[in-house]
Write an enzyme that holds these catalytic residues in place. Sequence first.
Site, mmCIF file in Angstrom:
data_model
loop_
_atom_site.group_PDB
_atom_site.id
_atom_site.type_symbol
_atom_site.label_atom_id
_atom_site.label_comp_id
_atom_site.label_asym_id
_atom_site.label_seq_id
_atom_site.Cartn_x
_atom_site.Cartn_y
_atom_site.Cartn_z
ATOM 1 N NE ARG A 70 -13.772 1.274 1.826
ATOM 2 C CZ ARG A 70 -13.956 2.009 3.128
ATOM 3 N NH1 ARG A 70 -15.272 2.413 3.395
ATOM 4 N NH2 ARG A 70 -12.767 2.204 3.851
ATOM 5 C CG HIS A 73 -13.813 5.627 3.860
ATOM 6 N ND1 HIS A 73 -14.307 5.363 2.726
ATOM 7 C CD2 HIS A 73 -12.517 5.375 3.822
ATOM 8 C CE1 HIS A 73 -13.357 5.099 1.804
ATOM 9 N NE2 HIS A 73 -12.161 5.255 2.607
ATOM 10 C CG HIS A 75 -8.111 6.342 5.145
ATOM 11 N ND1 HIS A 75 -7.274 7.269 4.299
ATOM 12 C CD2 HIS A 75 -9.296 5.912 4.253
ATOM 13 C CE1 HIS A 75 -7.675 6.856 3.126
ATOM 14 N NE2 HIS A 75 -9.008 6.196 3.121
ATOM 15 C CD GLU A 79 -8.627 5.841 -1.106
ATOM 16 O OE1 GLU A 79 -8.879 5.916 0.360
ATOM 17 O OE2 GLU A 79 -9.360 5.720 -1.718
ATOM 18 C CG HIS A 118 -12.243 9.270 0.357
ATOM 19 N ND1 HIS A 118 -11.406 9.641 1.300
ATOM 20 C CD2 HIS A 118 -12.078 7.979 0.128
ATOM 21 C CE1 HIS A 118 -10.568 8.565 1.817
ATOM 22 N NE2 HIS A 118 -10.954 7.354 1.156
ATOM 23 C CD GLU A 141 -10.209 -0.054 2.224
ATOM 24 O OE1 GLU A 141 -9.632 0.909 2.303
ATOM 25 O OE2 GLU A 141 -11.672 0.023 2.050
ATOM 26 C CG HIS A 254 15.771 1.506 -12.309
ATOM 27 N ND1 HIS A 254 15.402 0.174 -12.743
ATOM 28 C CD2 HIS A 254 14.745 1.585 -11.534
ATOM 29 C CE1 HIS A 254 14.063 0.018 -12.345
ATOM 30 N NE2 HIS A 254 13.700 0.812 -11.205
ATOM 31 C CG HIS A 256 13.189 4.102 -7.740
ATOM 32 N ND1 HIS A 256 12.724 4.749 -8.800
ATOM 33 C CD2 HIS A 256 13.184 2.707 -8.033
ATOM 34 C CE1 HIS A 256 12.286 3.797 -9.500
ATOM 35 N NE2 HIS A 256 12.629 2.534 -9.139
ATOM 36 C CD GLU A 261 9.963 0.030 -8.178
ATOM 37 O OE1 GLU A 261 10.951 0.583 -8.296
ATOM 38 O OE2 GLU A 261 9.377 -0.741 -8.988
ATOM 39 C CG HIS A 300 15.056 -2.370 -8.619
ATOM 40 N ND1 HIS A 300 15.387 -1.385 -7.927
ATOM 41 C CD2 HIS A 300 13.834 -1.976 -9.579
ATOM 42 C CE1 HIS A 300 14.562 -0.423 -8.064
ATOM 43 N NE2 HIS A 300 13.668 -0.765 -9.141
HETATM 44 MN MN MN Z 1 -10.488 5.366 1.782
HETATM 45 MN MN MN Z 2 12.131 0.673 -10.020
#
Ligand code: MN
Ligand code: MN
Length: 362
Positions: A70, A73, A75, A79, A118, A141, A254, A256, A261, A300
């Site tokens: 890959r 590059h 961005h 990541e 990277h 991507e 639970h 967050h 998420e 959830h």
């Molecule tokens: Mn990348």
């Molecule tokens: Mn969760």
Amino acid sequence: MQNALSGQFPAAFSPPTTDVGDLPQFWASFNNAPRRIQDAGWARQVTQADFAVAESVSGVNMRLDAGGIRELHWHLAAEWAIVTYGTCRVTTIDPAGRTYVADVGAGDLWYFPSGYPHALQGLGPDGAEFILCFDDGKQGEFNTLLVTDWMAHLPPGILASNFGVPEAVFGRIPTHDLYIFQGQLPGPLKADQAEVRSAEMPPNPFTFRLAGGPKAKQSKGGFIQIADSANFKAASTVAAALVTVHPGGMRELHWHPNADEWQYYVKGSAEMGVFNAGPKAVTTNFNAGDIGYIKRSLGHFVKNVGNTDLVFLEVFAANAYQDVALSEWLTHTPAQMVTAHFSIPADALAKFPRNAPGVVPA
Ligand code: MN
Ligand code: MN
């Protein structure tokens, strides 16, 4: 009568009678995402363009063959990735010129901060497959800054001046990007590390063992492994939990409080119910390759409805993993107040788990 697609969503086709109202679609999948197929691998993505609710995280599924590169590059988004198969070599450098080269295998993570350059390369014998997340739902991507694109769109005189060599050196550079292409298998890791070693190491490793590391929570129902900036120090903007639920078990009720998420279902078969004010309560199904998304602080649960282990990832564009378990809250609130809400006997409340098990058994 159900067709093949609706047959995969029994909980949406015939919802529990307790479901009410609607929520923005919180199911997506890599399984119907077009693959960009190259000589030495492929990639497919689900960004907010395809999945409106997914504002804070986008996802990529990539395969690199042995030796497949890959290309170099960078961005705008950071990541984060987890290897799901095989082995891969990652290389990067930080703005202070500190280099980092490491090999990762199944269950390992990497993290590159926004703008860090990277590259990745599949190793022998069969390359690697991985799930990659950006900490911005809009980051794709297929619109990263590619080193070959830049070089191809610079006057040769600029290249010659910049690198201090004659223009002719650049007479055969590719005129369009390589993205993923076949390379020679690299030599031993230690040789690559020695070749590019900087005076100092980066302060924190850019890779981390998640699946092979300790369990943050474990019960008869399964276990949870967590990576955030507390243990994977480089990962300052992405936190994650890898959840394993045995058949019949359930990731407990639970939410967050600090981030949305983004989920990836690695294997198995799940039913997830999501709750919002309204009331709104919607249940649907997830299988291997699918993606789920729950807005910050929406309640959830995720139940294993298959007969094998369910494994899924919870990924957050956040510095730290945080959750609030309903059972922990109710068992650490004066019992008289709790029983007054639900008309349940005090001795039943006393049996609720008090330690936020994370995953509850069947
Ligand atoms: Mn990348
Ligand atoms: Mn969760």
